[in-house]
Scaffold this motif. Sequence first.
Motif, PDB file in Angstrom:
ATOM      1  N   CYS A 184     -32.479  38.415 -27.109  1.00  0.00           N
ATOM      2  CA  CYS A 184     -33.115  37.808 -28.280  1.00  0.00           C
ATOM      3  C   CYS A 184     -34.583  38.205 -28.380  1.00  0.00           C
ATOM      4  O   CYS A 184     -35.055  38.633 -29.444  1.00  0.00           O
ATOM      5  CB  CYS A 184     -32.992  36.287 -28.217  1.00  0.00           C
ATOM      6  N   TYR A 185     -35.301  38.057 -27.282  1.00  0.00           N
ATOM      7  CA  TYR A 185     -36.749  38.316 -27.313  1.00  0.00           C
ATOM      8  C   TYR A 185     -37.058  39.778 -27.601  1.00  0.00           C
ATOM      9  O   TYR A 185     -37.965  40.100 -28.382  1.00  0.00           O
ATOM     10  CB  TYR A 185     -37.396  37.896 -25.990  1.00  0.00           C
ATOM     11  N   LEU A 186     -36.289  40.660 -26.989  1.00  0.00           N
ATOM     12  CA  LEU A 186     -36.501  42.096 -27.201  1.00  0.00           C
ATOM     13  C   LEU A 186     -36.373  42.444 -28.683  1.00  0.00           C
ATOM     14  O   LEU A 186     -37.212  43.148 -29.258  1.00  0.00           O
ATOM     15  CB  LEU A 186     -35.481  42.884 -26.374  1.00  0.00           C
ATOM     16  N   SER A 187     -35.343  41.913 -29.321  1.00  0.00           N
ATOM     17  CA  SER A 187     -35.092  42.220 -30.724  1.00  0.00           C
ATOM     18  C   SER A 187     -36.115  41.544 -31.640  1.00  0.00           C
ATOM     19  O   SER A 187     -36.664  42.167 -32.553  1.00  0.00           O
ATOM     20  CB  SER A 187     -33.672  41.782 -31.088  1.00  0.00           C
ATOM     21  N   SER A 188     -36.390  40.275 -31.414  1.00  0.00           N
ATOM     22  CA  SER A 188     -37.350  39.546 -32.259  1.00  0.00           C
ATOM     23  C   SER A 188     -38.740  40.158 -32.182  1.00  0.00           C
ATOM     24  O   SER A 188     -39.415  40.336 -33.204  1.00  0.00           O
ATOM     25  CB  SER A 188     -37.437  38.076 -31.840  1.00  0.00           C
ATOM     26  N   SER A 189     -39.166  40.471 -30.966  1.00  0.00           N
ATOM     27  CA  SER A 189     -40.522  41.019 -30.810  1.00  0.00           C
ATOM     28  C   SER A 189     -40.651  42.388 -31.469  1.00  0.00           C
ATOM     29  O   SER A 189     -41.684  42.708 -32.077  1.00  0.00           O
ATOM     30  CB  SER A 189     -40.906  41.088 -29.324  1.00  0.00           C
ATOM     31  N   LYS A 190     -39.583  43.187 -31.421  1.00  0.00           N
ATOM     32  CA  LYS A 190     -39.606  44.497 -32.098  1.00  0.00           C
ATOM     33  C   LYS A 190     -39.671  44.335 -33.607  1.00  0.00           C
ATOM     34  O   LYS A 190     -40.394  45.066 -34.296  1.00  0.00           O
ATOM     35  CB  LYS A 190     -38.360  45.314 -31.715  1.00  0.00           C
ATOM     36  N   ALA A 191     -38.897  43.396 -34.134  1.00  0.00           N
ATOM     37  CA  ALA A 191     -38.895  43.159 -35.580  1.00  0.00           C
ATOM     38  C   ALA A 191     -40.271  42.696 -36.052  1.00  0.00           C
ATOM     39  O   ALA A 191     -40.765  43.138 -37.092  1.00  0.00           O
ATOM     40  CB  ALA A 191     -37.831  42.123 -35.938  1.00  0.00           C
TER      41      ALA A 191
END
Length: 443
Positions: A212-219
């Motif tokens: 979750c964090y990897l994807s949210s932070s990239k977005a």
Amino acid sequence: MKTLIKNVQIVNEGKIFKSDLLIENDSIQKIAENISEAADKIIDGEGKYLIPGVIDDQVHFREPGLTHKADIASESKAALAGGTTSFMDQPNTIPNAVTQELLEEKYKLGAEKSYTNYSFSMGGTNDNLEEVLKTNPKNVSAIKLFLGSSTGNMLVDNPETLENIFSKTKMLICVHCEDEATIRKNTQEYKEQYGDDIPVKFHHLIRSEEACYLSSSKAIELAKKTGARLHIFHVSTAKETNLFRNDIPLKDKKITAEVCVHHLTFTNQDYETKGKLIKWNPAVKTQQDKDGLWKALLDDRIDVIATDHAPHTWEEKQNPYTSCPSGAPLVQHALPVMLENYHSGKISLEKIVEKMCHNPAILFQIDKRGFIREGYKADLVLVDLQKPWTVEKENILYKCGWSPLEGMQLHSSITHTFINGHLAYDNGIFSEERHGERLHFDR
């Protein structure tokens, strides 16, 4: 047609005050003490609370193509009973709503079948940028991107495509953030140990905090780079909440966040009793995550509460882990469940209304809804905070016929729901006329 609601406690814009309210045709005409004007219908609101209709910014009503699970008529009716007067449906139906033509087909279905106000998001893929850019911001809620797996061809994992969408569209972009590579790797590790019937208690470790964090932070990084208007759906981890701000007004935020009722209600400990009925994507996670989500909701890093209402049949939810679909129905019970948190002292009525009614209207720039104001559309809900009931098979209105909340006692009841001035739900009785309208956006 005039309807007068007398002696009711109005919850609106951070205040609770006793008043009368007059509805004329589809709008709120007057809010004042002791309105004596003649009306076609008078409702005594003594002892009850009047709130704006709930606006749910994320539902999956399954039509077209998946109507064995749910449909627009059945689920919008359930929404009415739960005090939700407007919904925004997601594009991962069959076919996926990824062309303007397919999107408009859904709007035709909404006009024909919905009991509540409706909007349908446009879906993005790796190869439909041209169609995305044709989307009209005045009458479509958002562009929806799945940055984790979804129905059909809707996983957007091409970095160049993502940057193009973020930089070229003027629309609000809503994203489902889970890193697909991380999830695939975790799934494979558990499959090697358990085969297809992985115990569901590992779901939050497969669809992990890291994913979750990897994807949210990239977005968020991409949104900052391109200036895109980004809204992150169903934040599920405490760690992600640190990515969001609370030092500027919502209307000025470029990056916003949503939390869902189930992530505020359940933890991974509940897999033991609820099993795959609470298998959602993103997964219900730990008590620490739940506490962190509540903290961020109350200090305004998280802006709205939604449901991610996503029904499946009972039979489908009994499948082994790898073929059991994620998601569960919630629109009928979301507001009553949040009111349980009011009764326990966790959140105020004013804050519930802010997060479920006002803020979705501000965030999506919905025209004349989400507030109790003279001249606004009369989407209104009467609540009796002292009328308990229990969630049981007999009173579940979802087409799928089940709820993960079965057996839960709720202390508050929705007694009346108005849609565009029409009394659409009255103590368990529905108006068979449909008065829902397509949402419009002040953009």
